[in-house]
Design an enzyme around this catalytic site. Sequence first.
Site, mmCIF file in Angstrom:
data_model
loop_
_atom_site.group_PDB
_atom_site.id
_atom_site.type_symbol
_atom_site.label_atom_id
_atom_site.label_comp_id
_atom_site.label_asym_id
_atom_site.label_seq_id
_atom_site.Cartn_x
_atom_site.Cartn_y
_atom_site.Cartn_z
ATOM 1 N N ARG A 27 -16.713 -8.685 14.495
ATOM 2 C CA ARG A 27 -17.049 -9.028 15.887
ATOM 3 C C ARG A 27 -17.533 -7.775 16.604
ATOM 4 O O ARG A 27 -17.425 -6.674 16.062
ATOM 5 C CB ARG A 27 -15.784 -9.518 16.601
ATOM 6 C CG ARG A 27 -14.702 -8.442 16.579
ATOM 7 C CD ARG A 27 -13.510 -8.715 17.490
ATOM 8 N NE ARG A 27 -12.671 -7.528 17.594
ATOM 9 C CZ ARG A 27 -11.749 -7.152 16.732
ATOM 10 N NH1 ARG A 27 -11.522 -7.868 15.639
ATOM 11 N NH2 ARG A 27 -11.051 -6.046 16.918
ATOM 12 N N GLU A 32 0.847 -1.208 0.000
ATOM 13 C CA GLU A 32 0.000 0.000 0.000
ATOM 14 C C GLU A 32 0.871 1.242 0.000
ATOM 15 O O GLU A 32 1.994 1.226 0.501
ATOM 16 C CB GLU A 32 -0.830 0.065 1.304
ATOM 17 C CG GLU A 32 -1.994 -0.857 1.350
ATOM 18 C CD GLU A 32 -2.796 -0.717 2.638
ATOM 19 O OE1 GLU A 32 -2.318 -0.065 3.595
ATOM 20 O OE2 GLU A 32 -3.897 -1.266 2.677
ATOM 21 N N LYS A 33 0.325 2.313 -0.493
ATOM 22 C CA LYS A 33 0.928 3.625 -0.339
ATOM 23 C C LYS A 33 0.902 3.968 1.158
ATOM 24 O O LYS A 33 -0.052 3.638 1.852
ATOM 25 C CB LYS A 33 0.087 4.627 -1.143
ATOM 26 C CG LYS A 33 0.696 5.984 -1.297
ATOM 27 C CD LYS A 33 1.640 6.054 -2.485
ATOM 28 C CE LYS A 33 2.544 7.275 -2.336
ATOM 29 N NZ LYS A 33 3.962 6.985 -2.568
ATOM 30 N N ASN A 58 -13.667 -5.576 10.891
ATOM 31 C CA ASN A 58 -13.697 -6.463 12.053
ATOM 32 C C ASN A 58 -15.083 -7.078 12.165
ATOM 33 O O ASN A 58 -16.076 -6.370 12.247
ATOM 34 C CB ASN A 58 -13.365 -5.694 13.330
ATOM 35 C CG ASN A 58 -11.968 -5.115 13.268
ATOM 36 O OD1 ASN A 58 -11.058 -5.735 12.736
ATOM 37 N ND2 ASN A 58 -11.797 -3.918 13.781
ATOM 38 N N VAL A 91 -14.184 -3.958 21.705
ATOM 39 C CA VAL A 91 -14.013 -3.468 23.079
ATOM 40 C C VAL A 91 -14.689 -2.096 23.241
ATOM 41 O O VAL A 91 -15.374 -1.845 24.229
ATOM 42 C CB VAL A 91 -12.511 -3.345 23.421
ATOM 43 C CG1 VAL A 91 -12.314 -2.729 24.808
ATOM 44 C CG2 VAL A 91 -11.808 -4.698 23.340
ATOM 45 N N GLU A 115 -12.820 -0.311 9.512
ATOM 46 C CA GLU A 115 -11.698 0.520 9.952
ATOM 47 C C GLU A 115 -11.178 1.337 8.773
ATOM 48 O O GLU A 115 -10.888 0.779 7.710
ATOM 49 C CB GLU A 115 -10.537 -0.356 10.453
ATOM 50 C CG GLU A 115 -10.790 -1.055 11.748
ATOM 51 C CD GLU A 115 -9.516 -1.690 12.308
ATOM 52 O OE1 GLU A 115 -9.586 -2.213 13.412
ATOM 53 O OE2 GLU A 115 -8.464 -1.662 11.631
HETATM 54 C C1 MV4 Z 1 -1.066 2.038 7.633
HETATM 55 C C2 MV4 Z 1 -0.506 3.269 8.061
HETATM 56 C C3 MV4 Z 1 -0.147 4.171 7.096
HETATM 57 N N1 MV4 Z 1 -0.304 3.884 5.771
HETATM 58 N N2 MV4 Z 1 -1.216 1.804 6.328
HETATM 59 C C4 MV4 Z 1 -1.212 -0.108 11.920
HETATM 60 C C5 MV4 Z 1 -1.990 -1.331 12.344
HETATM 61 C C6 MV4 Z 1 -2.564 -1.874 11.114
HETATM 62 N N3 MV4 Z 1 -3.865 -2.437 11.316
HETATM 63 C C7 MV4 Z 1 -2.569 -0.753 10.152
HETATM 64 N N4 MV4 Z 1 -1.670 0.247 10.622
HETATM 65 C C8 MV4 Z 1 -1.292 1.290 9.835
HETATM 66 N N5 MV4 Z 1 -1.438 1.104 8.503
HETATM 67 C C9 MV4 Z 1 -0.831 2.707 5.435
HETATM 68 N N6 MV4 Z 1 -0.975 2.435 4.134
HETATM 69 C C10 MV4 Z 1 -0.378 3.499 9.436
HETATM 70 C C11 MV4 Z 1 -0.752 2.501 10.338
HETATM 71 C C12 MV4 Z 1 -0.576 2.801 11.724
HETATM 72 C C13 MV4 Z 1 -1.682 2.913 12.570
HETATM 73 C C14 MV4 Z 1 -2.982 2.703 12.134
HETATM 74 C C15 MV4 Z 1 -4.047 2.818 12.984
HETATM 75 C C16 MV4 Z 1 -3.835 3.149 14.310
HETATM 76 C C17 MV4 Z 1 -2.557 3.338 14.789
HETATM 77 C C18 MV4 Z 1 -1.469 3.222 13.931
HETATM 78 C C19 MV4 Z 1 -0.175 3.437 14.419
HETATM 79 C C20 MV4 Z 1 0.889 3.325 13.559
HETATM 80 C C21 MV4 Z 1 0.693 2.985 12.226
#
Ligand code: MV4
Length: 458
Positions: A292, A200-201, A290, A295, A275
């Site tokens: 489910r 992903e970007k 998700n 929390v 999300e």
């Molecule tokens: C990302 C991102 C930036 N760009 N994807 C972290 C957990 C995982 N479910 C997805 N995450 C992220 N994906 C792209 N393309 C930044 C995060 C991320 C993040 C996302 C949601 C909540 C907290 C976070 C903390 C760091 C990085």
Amino acid sequence: MYKKVLIANRGEIALRVIRACHELNIKTVAVYSTADELSLHVKFADEAVCIGPPASSESYLNIPRIIAACEITGADAIHPGYGFLSESANFSKICAENDFVFLGPTPDIIDAMGNKAQAKITMKAAGVPVVPGGEGILDGPEDAKVKADEMGYPVMLKASAGGGGKGMRLVKKSEDVIPSFKSASQESLTSFGNGDMYIEKFIQNPRHIEVQILGDSHGNAIHLGERECSIQRRHQKLIEESPSPFVDEETRKALGDAAIKGAKAVNYVGVGTFEFLMDKNKNFYFMEMNTRIQVEHPVTEMVTGIDLIKQQIKMHAGFKCPTYLENFKLRGHSIECRINAEDPANNFMPFPGVITNFHMPGGKGVRVDSHAYAGYKIPTQYDSMIGKIIVHAKNRERAIIRMQRALEETIIVGPKTTIPYQMAIMKDEKFRSGVFDTSFLETFEYNQAEYAYKEEKV
Ligand code: MV4
């Protein structure tokens, strides 16, 4: 309607489900490990069955023992809560094969959403905006490099079976793609038994905003607004709120429409969460679904007035989705603090042990969902959350004041908890302004000394 629901879970969520069932006049069965003999879900359920020793693999994750408990007690449905078996396609399938209703999605939907690369393809086809990037599973490290060079840096490599940041790598330059791919894929293979990766970007400092949806078995789906979940530490949420201070009416409608489109595309039944990552220009991108109850569901309940667990049970029982709620009016603002038995001054190290004194806050607009009590021993085998404090007030400013008051009233003697840390966040100017993103806690400075008094109370 079901006559008897077995709750295949423990802790506060088991209690939460028992409460909803009893209000629906449904009998409840608790299952428990020997570590949870003195737990409140065992006490408050109509019946309880010990299913094994403390290790989750021998109890809350042990499908044959849970099915046996259903057979012994004559339960007709199983609520999986969150965590444990809640997103196991195999468990959903085995429940159905044994004629027990699994209060969650069918195995095909759990599988389709559990495969994150596939979920993105499905949602994109349904018209949901997704994070830009190559579609589907990468062929290998070389393919990742070609696609990354094409897209331009930085990029994110993500494990298709992942979640919670496991098997995820930020890659800033071409030379790093191949080693990052290999280590992330290996990590995912070890953790999830699957090394599939997608690309992903990279979205710079995004907000984590999720949309609650509710679907019925007649093709209807509604959304119930968003939750702001950007206050996380190492992918563990600490504070959630609804509505998000960053989402205006127009964006809420666009988010909600996207989530409804996604839910309808897979004929989703029950409760689910979409999300999204949101950038500073309020562009939002689907990340994961998700399948489910989560929390943080109470903040949505507080501002919509809907009991999500009751609705979840009713959707599976064939009731029609309350579509009049399509035009729900958000009422006020709600904030939740997850109270973990962890030491914020020591890298959030888990702190199991006995709670010797316990007093929860109360008063107007305060809700506590917790399974703990004075004398309760927090087991070492499970997660460290001992409850949630949820507040509701007219607006965000007042909700913060109310949360400060509630945290101030709370007394937990024995383990260290996240409460002093959350008190510090409530006082933080950036948090109060509502202008923050998922990087908030990286730069947040916690002055432990200022909150030391919390430990000396009582
Ligand atoms: C990302 C991102 C930036 N760009 N994807 C972290 C957990 C995982 N479910 C997805 N995450 C992220 N994906 C792209 N393309 C930044 C995060 C991320 C993040 C996302 C949601 C909540 C907290 C976070 C903390 C760091 C990085």
